[in-house]
Design an enzyme around this catalytic site. Sequence first.
Site, short mmCIF file in Angstrom:
data_model
loop_
_atom_site.label_atom_id
_atom_site.label_comp_id
_atom_site.label_asym_id
_atom_site.label_seq_id
_atom_site.Cartn_x
_atom_site.Cartn_y
_atom_site.Cartn_z
CB SER A 64 78.45 7.58 24.62
OG SER A 64 79.03 7.41 22.76
C1 59J Z 1 83.14 3.54 19.31
C2 59J Z 1 85.67 5.28 20.29
C3 59J Z 1 87.59 5.93 20.19
C4 59J Z 1 88.11 7.36 20.69
C5 59J Z 1 83.94 3.57 18.19
C6 59J Z 1 82.24 2.16 19.50
C7 59J Z 1 86.13 7.56 19.00
C8 59J Z 1 86.99 8.57 19.05
C9 59J Z 1 89.45 9.26 19.90
C10 59J Z 1 83.62 2.77 17.17
C11 59J Z 1 83.33 0.53 18.60
C12 59J Z 1 83.87 1.56 16.91
C13 59J Z 1 89.65 10.40 20.64
S1 59J Z 1 78.48 3.22 19.03
O1 59J Z 1 80.19 5.21 22.79
O2 59J Z 1 81.84 6.14 19.04
O3 59J Z 1 74.90 3.19 22.11
O4 59J Z 1 76.30 1.52 23.60
O5 59J Z 1 86.24 4.15 20.88
O6 59J Z 1 85.20 7.80 18.72
O7 59J Z 1 86.80 9.74 18.60
O8 59J Z 1 83.59 0.07 16.42
N1 59J Z 1 77.83 3.97 21.41
N2 59J Z 1 80.58 4.63 20.21
N3 59J Z 1 84.53 5.50 19.93
N4 59J Z 1 86.52 6.59 19.91
N5 59J Z 1 89.05 8.54 19.81
C14 59J Z 1 78.00 4.32 20.05
C15 59J Z 1 79.50 5.22 20.71
C16 59J Z 1 79.19 5.76 22.22
C17 59J Z 1 77.03 2.44 20.95
C18 59J Z 1 76.55 2.13 19.99
C19 59J Z 1 77.34 2.09 18.27
C20 59J Z 1 81.70 5.49 19.77
C21 59J Z 1 75.12 2.07 19.65
C22 59J Z 1 83.15 4.29 20.00
C23 59J Z 1 76.27 1.94 22.24
O9 59J Z 1 78.15 6.62 22.16
#
Ligand code: 59J
Length: 580
Positions: free
Chosen positions: A292
């Site tokens: 992200s």
């Molecule tokens: C995620 C991913 C993996 C790859 C998902 C994190 C995808 C995806 C395919 C599940 C934990 C989890 C290409 S999470 O970074 O969305 O600010 O700290 O690893 O989505 O499509 O159990 N960030 N993270 N996704 N994958 N593929 C959120 C988010 C992010 C946070 C938390 C909550 C993911 C607040 C991550 C942060 O913004």
Amino acid sequence: MMKLEGALYPWRFRVVLGLLALMVGAIAWRIVDLQVVDRAFLKGQGDARSVRHIPIPAHRGLITDRNGEPLAVSTPVTTLWANAKEMQQAKAQWPSLAAALGQDPKVLSERLQAQANKEFIYLVRGLTPEQGQSVLDLKVPGVYGIEEFRRFYPAGEVTAHMVGFTDIDDRGREGVELAYDEWLAGVAGKRQVIKDRRGRLIKDVQVTKNAKAGKPLALSIDLRLQYLANRELRNAIVDNGAKAGSLVIMDVKTGEILAMVNQPTYNPNNRRNLQPAMMRNRAMIDVFEPGSTMKAISMSAALESGRWKPSDKVEVYPGTLQLGKYTIRDVSRTEGPVLDLTGILINSSNVGMSKIAFDIGGESIFRLAQKIGLGQDTGLGFPGERVGNLPNYREWRKAETATLSYGYGLSVTAIQLVHAFSVLANNGRMAPLTLIKTDKAPDTAQVIPEHVAKTIQGMLQQVIEAPRGVFRAQVPAYHVAGKSGTARKTSVGTKGYAENSYRSLFAGFGPMSDPRYAIVVVIDEPSKAGYFGGLVSAPVFSKVMSGTLRLMNITPDNLPATQQAATAPVVPVQANGGRG
Ligand code: 59J
């Protein structure tokens, strides 16, 4: 009438001829004499006193931090070696030699006996010149000293990956020591000496070539920040039971890397029991999916397209987006069914980001990511540095456009990520990265329009300061901006993502009154309390940014009103305290 003189004096001619013949004969005899009769004797004499050239080691250039703190120092050392064959005549002196060397007399004597035929064995390498001289003063036959230089790294494990090290022959093997070896090394000189058959020095004739000392090198890093970064990263790795991590601090205006640390690390002064994992300068040689943190870049592309402004709304309900058999998911429940662009960053909505990406198209995200260095050569030329991978937008189908926009399907290094954020921080201007201290302002390029950079700065400040923001990244007395990320790690051997191994990320900058420093924190596989970037990496960012701003004497831009008054210019008062 002309006549030949020889014809006039035939006897004289014959005398000359006879003398010449005698001389030729004498020379011929001398040749035979030298080559055949005296051969063995002369050869022995030649070997016994031969002129040889021995190298004079060159002093290697000093490596310092940006303030002149020494990071790699060459110190003269004495290496003692022995002609074991020669030493057999002096067995009576072996015990006193062992005592002077601090070696077990039995061990030494066994070694000298076992290698009795060797004309060169090391007794001990790298003694201080005083220690070496005190042993040589014993005058044990067959014991000799040579002068060498040895590198010492005063900051040890704190600068290990950055500085690297040299091998036993003082050549650069890792890090800056390798990358700038030619600059640092200097050129060995030559000394002409006469040695006897046993290699004993008979006469020091002359220096035929002076050693040319290597040149000093001032790195961009600030040792104080390096210590700070190392301490906070190490604590976070321990507290979170993480496998590894990296932290980079960059000056966004000059392009200088101010600190670059990794865990695990090693002590370059004692490289026994070194494991490869300790030696990795992960910030440059390990690539990862930015997750992200990438949304800051994709959102910049949306703003640059002119089609989006921060207050525009996107429906993210119900937190999933179906693309054929592929589902995009938001991890945490968002504030509501509809978010504005800032809300998409604060809630880190993958669905919201994907919808914007479909609207602006993959090419605009690709072009921006490319311009700010993601998956591109940094030009640093650091040994083993990786370039990562930014796939060309022509290969992006709909699913790739979505996942790339929120940070998957591309790979970057920590140094590239901090460089990318530095452009957002520096109002869209990009300064080339450097590991060397720079004295003049570098040529920068405007790669993102200034108004886009300023808008994204405000949004990323909200990501930290808004009610549901990443409050753990806040820095007392300063406004800062940034983005967290939590990325599932790709599992080795399969094409998919691991169920429970994560990489926690944070990238940010400050102070917002005039952004100067960008910091990236990468923590690999936290295994204790939690694994979200906002939980694991954000506090490290906060502590390191806080320390950096203080050490660099940056004026606070977020003091409570009362304290602001306290730091206001002091109004002169009367000597009597104004009491009349
Ligand atoms: C995620 C991913 C993996 C790859 C998902 C994190 C995808 C995806 C395919 C599940 C934990 C989890 C290409 S999470 O970074 O969305 O600010 O700290 O690893 O989505 O499509 O159990 N960030 N993270 N996704 N994958 N593929 C959120 C988010 C992010 C946070 C938390 C909550 C993911 C607040 C991550 C942060 O913004």
